[in-house]
Design an enzyme around this catalytic site. Structure first.
Site, PDB file in Angstrom:
ATOM      1  N   LYS A 146      19.383  69.407  36.173  1.00 38.60           N
ATOM      2  CA  LYS A 146      19.975  70.515  35.421  1.00 38.60           C
ATOM      3  C   LYS A 146      20.070  71.781  36.277  1.00 38.60           C
ATOM      4  O   LYS A 146      21.096  72.468  36.299  1.00 38.60           O
ATOM      5  CB  LYS A 146      19.121  70.786  34.173  1.00 38.60           C
ATOM      6  CG  LYS A 146      19.300  72.142  33.536  1.00 38.60           C
ATOM      7  CD  LYS A 146      18.480  72.263  32.276  1.00 38.60           C
ATOM      8  CE  LYS A 146      17.040  72.678  32.476  1.00 38.60           C
ATOM      9  NZ  LYS A 146      16.815  74.083  32.861  1.00 38.60           N
ATOM     10  N   LYS A 172       7.732  60.527  35.139  1.00 38.39           N
ATOM     11  CA  LYS A 172       6.637  60.505  36.106  1.00 38.39           C
ATOM     12  C   LYS A 172       5.380  60.194  35.313  1.00 38.39           C
ATOM     13  O   LYS A 172       5.425  60.147  34.076  1.00 38.39           O
ATOM     14  CB  LYS A 172       6.518  61.854  36.849  1.00 38.39           C
ATOM     15  CG  LYS A 172       6.165  63.015  35.935  1.00 38.39           C
ATOM     16  CD  LYS A 172       6.190  64.360  36.629  1.00 38.39           C
ATOM     17  CE  LYS A 172       4.977  64.609  37.479  1.00 38.39           C
ATOM     18  NZ  LYS A 172       4.803  66.065  37.785  1.00 38.39           N
ATOM     19  N   ARG A 232       7.606  69.976  15.060  1.00 39.24           N
ATOM     20  CA  ARG A 232       6.925  70.312  16.314  1.00 39.24           C
ATOM     21  C   ARG A 232       5.768  71.282  16.053  1.00 39.24           C
ATOM     22  O   ARG A 232       4.668  71.133  16.578  1.00 39.24           O
ATOM     23  CB  ARG A 232       7.920  70.947  17.276  1.00 39.24           C
ATOM     24  CG  ARG A 232       7.717  70.470  18.674  1.00 39.24           C
ATOM     25  CD  ARG A 232       8.825  70.833  19.613  1.00 39.24           C
ATOM     26  NE  ARG A 232       8.783  69.883  20.738  1.00 39.24           N
ATOM     27  CZ  ARG A 232       9.503  69.971  21.826  1.00 39.24           C
ATOM     28  NH1 ARG A 232      10.366  70.943  21.969  1.00 39.24           N
ATOM     29  NH2 ARG A 232       9.399  69.082  22.787  1.00 39.24           N
ATOM     30  N   ALA A 264      13.836  77.087  44.025  1.00 40.71           N
ATOM     31  CA  ALA A 264      12.597  76.308  44.194  1.00 40.71           C
ATOM     32  C   ALA A 264      12.847  74.863  43.768  1.00 40.71           C
ATOM     33  O   ALA A 264      12.495  73.914  44.484  1.00 40.71           O
ATOM     34  CB  ALA A 264      11.460  76.923  43.367  1.00 40.71           C
ATOM     35  N   CYS A 317      14.367  69.170  34.639  1.00 45.42           N
ATOM     36  CA  CYS A 317      14.671  70.366  35.430  1.00 45.42           C
ATOM     37  C   CYS A 317      15.533  70.133  36.663  1.00 45.42           C
ATOM     38  O   CYS A 317      16.518  70.843  36.867  1.00 45.42           O
ATOM     39  CB  CYS A 317      13.371  71.027  35.856  1.00 45.42           C
ATOM     40  SG  CYS A 317      12.455  71.700  34.467  1.00 45.42           S
ATOM     41  N   LEU A 322      15.780  78.592  40.420  1.00 43.97           N
ATOM     42  CA  LEU A 322      16.767  77.544  40.699  1.00 43.97           C
ATOM     43  C   LEU A 322      16.581  77.029  42.120  1.00 43.97           C
ATOM     44  O   LEU A 322      16.670  75.833  42.393  1.00 43.97           O
ATOM     45  CB  LEU A 322      18.196  78.076  40.528  1.00 43.97           C
ATOM     46  CG  LEU A 322      18.602  78.537  39.128  1.00 43.97           C
ATOM     47  CD1 LEU A 322      20.052  79.006  39.119  1.00 43.97           C
ATOM     48  CD2 LEU A 322      18.420  77.408  38.114  1.00 43.97           C
ATOM     49  N   LEU A 351       5.287  75.380  36.495  1.00 39.04           N
ATOM     50  CA  LEU A 351       4.408  74.233  36.228  1.00 39.04           C
ATOM     51  C   LEU A 351       5.208  72.943  36.347  1.00 39.04           C
ATOM     52  O   LEU A 351       6.411  72.904  36.088  1.00 39.04           O
ATOM     53  CB  LEU A 351       3.781  74.339  34.831  1.00 39.04           C
ATOM     54  CG  LEU A 351       4.665  74.201  33.588  1.00 39.04           C
ATOM     55  CD1 LEU A 351       5.021  72.757  33.244  1.00 39.04           C
ATOM     56  CD2 LEU A 351       3.978  74.819  32.407  1.00 39.04           C
ATOM     57  N   THR A 407      14.398  78.818  32.305  1.00 37.12           N
ATOM     58  CA  THR A 407      15.122  78.860  33.578  1.00 37.12           C
ATOM     59  C   THR A 407      16.573  79.235  33.294  1.00 37.12           C
ATOM     60  O   THR A 407      17.240  78.581  32.487  1.00 37.12           O
ATOM     61  CB  THR A 407      15.059  77.480  34.252  1.00 37.12           C
ATOM     62  OG1 THR A 407      13.685  77.130  34.434  1.00 37.12           O
ATOM     63  CG2 THR A 407      15.783  77.483  35.574  1.00 37.12           C
TER      64      THR A 407
END
Ligand code: NAD
Ligand code: UDX
Length: 460
Positions: free
Chosen positions: A277, A337, A41, A221, A274, A219, A165, A134
């Site tokens: 989870k 997406k 990475r 949001a 997100c 969480l 984001l 998070t």
């Protein structure tokens, strides 16, 4: 105010990479080093060819080109970067636990704890540690306990600075955030981080709160956003049996300024790393405090989403005369997406899984997702052998190759390019009747009807 000269970020993923690139771009006098254990990475972040960055985000290449080598660095030397930094962001993954207590719901904090222990063992001077990942509410207390008890007697201030984001729009979201949220107890540390963002974010959009409100707000949001998608998806099913059209309902309710127009697009189901989870995490926390009604309430958002994915697949099977065995089904899109190469929790994976159970032959085209990733996603489910996944699924680089002789085309991701395909040619090349199942409500029904497709879209 404490001046920040060197920032380190642990975790060079979808959040750490873009976020730190923008922080470096906007703060040319601050040295920003992003570190990761994953050598491949880091090599990709350092690749001279910007097409090879490990995260695909529109506009990210230009930001990296501007800052990399000037004040933005990517490295695997975690200890050196910790040692040098005034401020350390922790941006490692916090996936749902797959084992032990809280399996399938709680956030797995092992990577966070490893970071804290490493920071504690290496740090020789005072540091501000920022939670960018998070995290469950009250994680900062655990972090503080590890840092204070295993460290070299240095002083650590902990801040919560969750990231809002969205993938696919990461760079514009970072350049122009609705808000930046900073939670913390120590005013000097809070102001030091405010100073980093104030380089480009208007002050009134930088919100400060206590630590626990900040951790919990992230969480919440995501839970609210996902809830809107599940709410409109629930209505899409009702539209299908009543003759109402879900896009028209969205428009009608979205014009109410109290409801607003965003996040009301019915779909095959939300995906991404997100939403699921973080809601599972919220549900787990509520259950931990014995708040059963609260936990049950939020759990329904996930239940409805699972239902939406399953019923999309079921509709394909039913419409195609109750059998897809041996039939070629073209998938347009695999990412969760558009404008991202991320496939985590993508609805496409689960829709494919249902169809493969029925021995369909699925042929996938996605402009940004590799064949290797698609097989990895299917193998991870463990529904069948790796050999069977490769026997039943083909991945192609040309959309028209996916479509030729297909009994049905299913749209799983809303990539813009799908709209401009030559649908007349596609009609000719598909088997008849030519079924199109549009899980994103992307195509124009009038055009498809006129061309003679059997066109099915969610919520119509
Ligand atoms: P990711 O998996 O893309 O990246 C995490 C990186 O951390 C990986 O490259 C991994 O190798 C590295 N890592 C793990 N442990 C490490 C260690 N001990 N030392 C060094 N490197 C280590 O994850 P992501 O999508 O960037 O998400 C990171 C966090 O941000 C998560 O908590 C996530 O919930 C949160 N978040 C994600 C998004 C999103 O859109 N992806 C948005 C907001 C918040
Ligand atoms: C989300 C949050 O938006 C972001 O603030 C947070 O930091 C990370 O989680 P992300 O998952 O990257 O971002 O994308 P998002 O745009 O929220 O979409 C999530 C899923 O919901 C996608 O699968 C998307 O297709 C779906 N969706 C979204 C809908 O089906 N309908 C909508 O109206 C909006």
């Amino acid at each position: 105010m404490k001046e920040i000269k060197k920032i380190t970020c642990i975790g060079a993923g979808y959040v750490g990479g873009p976020t730190m690139s923008v922080i470096a771009q906007k703060n040319p006098n601050v040295q920003v080093t992003v570190v990761d254990l994953n050598q491949a990475r880091i090599d990709a972040w350092n690749d001279a060819d910007l097409d090879n960055l490990p995260v695909y985000e529109p506009g990210l290449d230009a930001v990296v080109a501007e800052a990399r080598g000037r004040n933005l660095f990517f490295s695997t030397d975690v200890n050196k970067a910790i040692d040098e930094a005034d401020m350390i962001f922790i941006s490692v993954n916090t996936p749902t636990k797959t084992y032990g207590k809280g399996k399938g719901q709680a956030a797995d904090l092992k990577y966070i704890e490893l970071c804290a222990r490493q920071i504690a063992s290496v740090a020789k001077n005072d540091k501000i540690v920022v939670e960018k990942s998070t995290l469950p509410v009250r994680t900062a207390a655990a972090l503080k306990s590890i840092l204070d008890n295993t460290g070299n007697g240095v002083n650590f201030q902990i801040l919560s600075n969750p990231e809002f984001l969205a993938e696919g729009t990461a760079v514009t979201d970072l350049h122009n955030p609705d808000r930046v949220l900073i939670g913390g107890e120590d005013e000097e540390a809070v102001q030091a981080l405010v100073g980093v963002y104030a380089a480009w974010v208007p002050r009134e959009r930088i919100l400060t709160t206590n630590l626990w409100s900040s951790e919990l707000s992230k969480l919440v949001a995501n839970a609210f956003l996902a809830q809107r998608v599940s709410s409109i998806n629930a209505i899409s099913e009702l539209c299908e049996v009543t003759g109402a059209n879900v896009d028209e309902v969205s428009r009608a309710i979205g014009h109410d300024s109290r409801i607003g127009p965003k996040f009301l697009k019915a779909s095959v189901g939300f995906g991404g790393s997100c939403f699921q989870k973080d809601i599972l995490n919220l549900v787990y926390i509520a259950r931990t405090y014995n708040l059963t009604a609260v936990a049950d309430y939020w759990e329904q958002v996930i239940t409805l989403n699972d239902h939406q994915k399953a019923r999309f697949a079921q509709n394909i099977i039913q419409t195609m005369y109750n059998t897809v065995n041996g039939k070629k089904i073209a998938f347009l899109g695999w990412a969760f997406k558009k404008d991202t190469n991320d496939t985590r929790e993508s609805a496409a994976i689960y829709v494919a899984d249902h169809l493969l159970e029925e021995e369909a032959h699925v042929v996938v085209y996605d402009p940004k997702v590799s064949a290797e990733q698609i097989y990895k996603d299917l193998d991870y489910l463990g529904s069948r052998s790796a050999e069977d996944n490769r026997r039943l699924v083909t991945v192609v680089n040309d959309p028209y190759e996916a479509i030729v002789d297909a009994h049905a085309t299913a749209i799983l991701t809303e990539w813009d390019e799908f709209k401009s395909y030559d649908w007349a040619r596609i009609k000719q090349q598909m088997k008849k009747p030519a079924f199109v199942f549009d899980g994103r409500k992307l195509l124009d029904r009038k055009q498809l009807d006129a061309l003679g497709f059997d066109y099915y879209a969610i919520g119509e």
